[in-house]
Design a protein around this motif. Structure first.
Motif, PDB file in Angstrom:
ATOM      1  N   HIS A   1      45.023   2.900  46.013  1.00 20.81           N
ATOM      2  CA  HIS A   1      45.805   3.127  47.253  1.00 20.81           C
ATOM      3  C   HIS A   1      47.088   2.052  47.001  1.00 20.81           C
ATOM      4  O   HIS A   1      48.083   2.626  46.697  1.00 20.81           O
ATOM      5  CB  HIS A   1      45.016   2.800  48.591  1.00 20.81           C
ATOM      6  N   LEU A   2      46.922   0.770  47.236  1.00 24.62           N
ATOM      7  CA  LEU A   2      47.918   0.008  47.013  1.00 24.62           C
ATOM      8  C   LEU A   2      47.913  -1.182  46.012  1.00 24.62           C
ATOM      9  O   LEU A   2      48.671  -2.055  46.042  1.00 24.62           O
ATOM     10  CB  LEU A   2      48.581  -0.631  48.599  1.00 24.62           C
ATOM     11  N   GLY A   3      46.812  -0.983  45.209  1.00 27.64           N
ATOM     12  CA  GLY A   3      46.835  -1.935  44.045  1.00 27.64           C
ATOM     13  C   GLY A   3      45.934  -2.984  44.272  1.00 27.64           C
ATOM     14  O   GLY A   3      45.947  -3.999  43.548  1.00 27.64           O
ATOM     15  N   CYS A   4      45.169  -3.179  45.536  1.00 27.75           N
ATOM     16  CA  CYS A   4      44.298  -4.394  45.478  1.00 27.75           C
ATOM     17  C   CYS A   4      43.281  -4.401  44.579  1.00 27.75           C
ATOM     18  O   CYS A   4      42.807  -3.049  43.877  1.00 27.75           O
ATOM     19  CB  CYS A   4      43.535  -4.404  46.870  1.00 27.75           C
TER      20      CYS A   4
ATOM     21  N   GLY B   1      39.989  -0.187  53.665  1.00 26.55           N
ATOM     22  CA  GLY B   1      38.852   0.409  53.791  1.00 26.55           C
ATOM     23  C   GLY B   1      38.576   1.645  52.682  1.00 26.55           C
ATOM     24  O   GLY B   1      38.042   2.611  53.351  1.00 26.55           O
ATOM     25  N   SER B   2      38.796   1.231  51.642  1.00 26.37           N
ATOM     26  CA  SER B   2      38.313   2.466  50.605  1.00 26.37           C
ATOM     27  C   SER B   2      37.023   2.454  49.935  1.00 26.37           C
ATOM     28  O   SER B   2      36.906   1.266  49.338  1.00 26.37           O
ATOM     29  CB  SER B   2      39.442   2.595  49.624  1.00 26.37           C
ATOM     30  N   HIS B   3      36.114   3.505  49.948  1.00 24.64           N
ATOM     31  CA  HIS B   3      34.838   3.195  49.377  1.00 24.64           C
ATOM     32  C   HIS B   3      34.997   4.366  48.154  1.00 24.64           C
ATOM     33  O   HIS B   3      35.232   5.377  48.182  1.00 24.64           O
ATOM     34  CB  HIS B   3      34.022   3.584  50.550  1.00 24.64           C
TER      35      HIS B   3
ATOM     36  N   GLY C   1      38.234   6.672  52.642  1.00 25.94           N
ATOM     37  CA  GLY C   1      39.347   5.836  52.812  1.00 25.94           C
ATOM     38  C   GLY C   1      40.661   6.310  52.373  1.00 25.94           C
ATOM     39  O   GLY C   1      40.777   7.532  51.882  1.00 25.94           O
ATOM     40  N   PRO C   2      41.625   5.387  52.419  1.00 25.64           N
ATOM     41  CA  PRO C   2      43.116   6.155  51.996  1.00 25.64           C
ATOM     42  C   PRO C   2      43.158   6.103  50.393  1.00 25.64           C
ATOM     43  O   PRO C   2      44.390   6.683  50.178  1.00 25.64           O
ATOM     44  CB  PRO C   2      44.198   4.943  52.850  1.00 25.64           C
ATOM     45  N   ALA C   3      42.675   5.851  49.384  1.00 25.37           N
ATOM     46  CA  ALA C   3      43.151   5.702  48.495  1.00 25.37           C
ATOM     47  C   ALA C   3      42.861   7.370  47.895  1.00 25.37           C
ATOM     48  O   ALA C   3      41.954   7.910  48.086  1.00 25.37           O
ATOM     49  CB  ALA C   3      41.771   5.098  47.435  1.00 25.37           C
TER      50      ALA C   3
HETATM   51  S1  FES Z   1      44.664  -1.296  48.655  1.00 24.98           S
HETATM   52 FE1  FES Z   1      44.598   0.019  50.409  1.00 24.98          FE
HETATM   53  S2  FES Z   1      42.389   0.555  50.560  1.00 24.98           S
HETATM   54 FE2  FES Z   1      42.482  -0.494  48.516  1.00 24.98          FE
END
Ligand code: FES
Length: 183
Positions: free
Chosen positions: A123-126, A149-151, A161-163
């Motif tokens: 999603h955004l790189g976490c 909240g990506s599973h 989730g958004p990924a």
């Molecule tokens: S960076 Fe947004 S869900 Fe992982």
């Protein structure tokens, strides 16, 4: 009649000195720009140690069923998880065709028991949680990204989730039963 010539002011000694100082300042400024640009340009060339890390070898010999290790590769964490027989079975029992980024588990692993993926949320790189047994692994037992909240499931496929896509599988090779080279 040369009025202009008559009106042309002859620079005084002070004015000449000011001109000289101005030119000197401009010249120094130009040198300053060149000097300050060098570290920037130099930093664009990959350093020798960066090139050396374009591939990394690791031993999985000490890893036991249910355990995971994280290997640093090109500045990214690579998650390696030694899946249990039950986890492999669960990853393969679900209908992958209906998943957001459909891909069978068999295509995501070279050795069934070792799941090897880049631990960066698509999603955004976490960096998702789930490498440690004490961390939240989400609703599908794989990884959970708490940022939004990506599973991810036991094959690191995005399930909710958004990924937009599954965790990426890096290029890797098994050099032996328990030794791998990533990259
Ligand atoms: S960076 Fe947004 S869900 Fe992982």
């Amino acid at each position: 009649m040369a009025d202009g010539a008559e009106n042309q002011a002859v620079p005084t000694e002070d004015e000449s000195r000011r001109d000289f100082l101005l030119h000197a300042t401009v010249a120094t400024g130009a040198v300053g720009v060149v000097v300050s640009m060098w570290p920037l340009i130099n930093s664009m060339n990959p350093a020798a140690d960066t090139l050396a890390l374009s591939s990394v070898e690791a031993s999985l010999a000490g890893l036991e069923e249910g355990q995971a290790i994280t290997i640093s590769w090109r500045g990214k964490p690579v998650f390696v998880r030694y899946r249990t027989a039950a986890e492999i079975e669960e990853a393969r029992s679900e209908r992958w065709q209906d998943m957001p980024d459909p891909q069978p588990d068999e295509e995501r692993v070279q050795n069934d028991k070792y799941l090897i993926v880049i631990g960066v949320c698509t999603h955004l790189g976490c960096i998702p949680l789930g490498q440690k047994t004490t961390e939240i692994r989400g609703d599908y037992g794989g990884y959970f990204c708490p940022c939004h909240g990506s599973h991810y499931d036991l094959s690191a496929r995005i399930r909710r989730g958004p990924a937009p896509t599954n965790l990426e599988v890096p290029e890797y090779t098994f050099l032996s039963e328990t030794n791998i080279r990533i990259g």
